[in-house]
Design a protein around this motif. Structure first.
Motif, short mmCIF file in Angstrom:
data_model
loop_
_atom_site.label_atom_id
_atom_site.label_comp_id
_atom_site.label_asym_id
_atom_site.label_seq_id
_atom_site.Cartn_x
_atom_site.Cartn_y
_atom_site.Cartn_z
N GLU A 168 0.96 -1.08 0.08
CA GLU A 168 0.01 0.07 -0.13
C GLU A 168 0.77 1.33 0.02
O GLU A 168 0.53 2.41 -0.52
CB GLU A 168 -0.96 -0.11 1.11
N ASP A 169 1.89 1.23 0.74
CA ASP A 169 2.89 2.33 0.75
C ASP A 169 4.30 2.18 0.73
O ASP A 169 4.79 2.11 1.76
CB ASP A 169 2.40 3.09 1.96
N PRO A 170 4.68 1.48 -0.36
CA PRO A 170 6.13 1.21 -0.52
C PRO A 170 7.17 2.45 -0.37
O PRO A 170 8.41 1.87 0.08
CB PRO A 170 6.35 0.44 -1.84
N ALA A 171 6.92 3.67 -0.35
CA ALA A 171 7.82 4.70 -0.38
C ALA A 171 7.79 5.09 1.13
O ALA A 171 8.70 5.96 1.50
CB ALA A 171 7.18 5.82 -1.02
N HIS A 172 6.88 4.63 2.22
CA HIS A 172 7.00 5.06 3.50
C HIS A 172 8.26 4.24 4.22
O HIS A 172 8.85 3.44 3.76
CB HIS A 172 5.80 4.20 4.21
N ARG A 173 8.99 5.17 5.09
CA ARG A 173 10.17 4.74 5.74
C ARG A 173 10.01 3.68 6.77
O ARG A 173 10.01 3.84 7.92
CB ARG A 173 10.96 5.86 6.20
N GLU A 181 10.25 10.42 -15.71
CA GLU A 181 10.84 11.02 -14.34
C GLU A 181 12.17 10.80 -14.36
O GLU A 181 12.99 10.17 -14.92
CB GLU A 181 10.03 10.35 -13.19
N THR A 182 13.01 11.86 -13.80
CA THR A 182 14.51 11.62 -13.61
C THR A 182 14.69 10.53 -12.86
O THR A 182 14.01 9.89 -11.98
CB THR A 182 15.21 13.07 -13.23
N VAL A 183 15.94 10.04 -12.55
CA VAL A 183 16.35 9.25 -11.67
C VAL A 183 16.07 9.41 -10.28
O VAL A 183 15.72 8.84 -9.50
CB VAL A 183 17.73 8.60 -11.87
N TYR A 220 13.37 6.44 -1.58
CA TYR A 220 15.05 7.08 -1.27
C TYR A 220 15.08 8.34 -1.38
O TYR A 220 14.76 9.01 -2.48
CB TYR A 220 15.72 6.40 -2.40
N GLU A 221 15.55 8.92 -0.28
CA GLU A 221 15.80 10.43 -0.62
C GLU A 221 17.32 10.57 -1.08
O GLU A 221 17.35 11.64 -1.64
CB GLU A 221 16.03 11.01 0.82
N ALA A 262 22.10 6.62 -2.91
CA ALA A 262 21.90 5.18 -2.40
C ALA A 262 20.90 4.39 -3.22
O ALA A 262 20.94 3.09 -3.27
CB ALA A 262 21.38 5.47 -0.77
N PHE A 263 20.01 5.06 -3.88
CA PHE A 263 19.06 4.27 -4.70
C PHE A 263 19.75 3.64 -5.84
O PHE A 263 19.49 2.26 -6.07
CB PHE A 263 17.88 5.22 -5.31
N SER A 264 20.70 4.32 -6.63
CA SER A 264 21.42 3.69 -7.51
C SER A 264 22.24 2.55 -7.06
O SER A 264 22.21 1.44 -7.98
CB SER A 264 22.37 4.78 -8.25
#
Length: 319
Positions: free
Chosen positions: A220-225, A275-277, A286-287, A291-293
């Protein structure tokens, strides 16, 4: 939204092509450029399905009400019997007749073909194109050819789909797509519950208390920390108990599962959006774009920018 519903939604399992055949034997159709997922149902009579690019796989017979889910193959044949010679090849959306002396195949109604004579087999076929990493997760649930025997719930859905296939009214495509989705979901459920099936660990986990709820929260909220502690609190267990149970049932720790799901979503965003990377990184939690890359390259073997260039030749938007 539960995990299976989320996969179906994100995999873009919609806008399927639906056709009905009402034809007396002998008949045979070969699909030379098979879609990623095909749903085949025999409503009356019998049929046989053969995976032509796997000569070791024996043909599978379908009785009335049976459903076949076909994946992971580029060419297959559906016929009234395994030994019926090839008659028609479908390639690039066009019909190529091999044996012209096999009887008339005419339009009987919208999306309905054959001769419609007594003794005919009635066959429904729905074809999905799932072109995404999320789609691959969905297809991983199935072998190349999975057969779901006839049962009351699937039969009722098939009868309704067959009745609507021959109509042409406002909103018909929306009705047909939703009915085919219903047939697909019922077939997936039935297949995963069958003794011979080996469903993926996450599917088995959906019915496990606390673990299934945690999977729903992550989807439901994969972007949540998310932290393991927060997930444990949300499902009403201690951190240690929850972490051990999740890992045992799903096969990997909660945050490892979350990272894999985030990278799957990111791959589709890189392919399907401008969207950009950095923006994709934020969209999946990922802020820090670096780290995301690093995480993306660990999972996919290449950097996000390289992945985008491979998936979208000629891509020129800044990464």
């Amino acid at each position: 939204m539960d995990v299976l519903s989320d996969l179906l939604h994100r995999a873009r399992a919609r806008d399927a092509q639906i056709r009905q055949l009402i034809q007396r034997p002998p008949w045979s159709m070969t699909f030379a450029d098979a879609p990623s997922l095909t749903v085949v149902a025999t409503l009356g009579g019998h049929a046989a399905v053969r995976l032509d690019d796997d000569p070791q796989a024996p043909p599978v017979r379908l009785s009335a009400g049976d459903i076949a889910l076909i994946t992971g193959t580029s060419r297959y044949t559906i016929a009234d019997a395994p030994d019926t010679p090839p008659q028609v090849v479908i390639r690039d959306g066009r019909k190529h007749v091999i044996d012209s002396g096999t009887g008339a195949r005419q339009n009987l109604a919208p999306r309905t073909y054959g001769d419609g004579l007594p003794g005919s087999t009635t066959l429904l076929r729905g074809a999905y194109e799932l072109r995404s990493d999320v789609g691959e997760r969905l297809l991983d649930m199935l072998p190349p050819l999975a057969v779901v025997p006839a049962q009351p719930r699937t039969r009722a859905a098939l009868d309704l789909l067959a009745a609507e296939t021959a109509h042409e009214e406002p909103g018909q495509d929306a009705i047909l797509n939703r009915l085919l989705d219903l047939v697909l979901v019922l077939a997936l459920r039935a297949w995963c519950a069958a003794p011979q099936a080996r469903p993926l660990s996450w599917y088995s986990a959906l019915a496990t208390p606390a673990v299934g709820e945690a999977l729903r929260l992550l989807h439901e909220d994969p972007a949540h920390r998310w932290t393991v502690a927060e997930l444990a609190t949300r499902v009403g267990q201690s951190r240690a108990t929850f972490a051990a149970r999740f890992t045992s049932v799903v096969g990997e720790p909660p945050l490892t599962y979350l990272t894999g799901w985030r990278m799957t979503l990111a791959a589709d965003l890189l392919r399907d959006t401008q969207e950009t990377v950095a923006a994709v990184a934020r969209a999946v939690g990922y802020e820090d774009a670096f780290a995301f890359s690093v995480a993306f390259k660990r999972g996919h073997g290449v950097s996000p920018s390289h992945w985008r260039r491979q998936a979208r030749p000629g891509w020129r938007v800044s990464s």
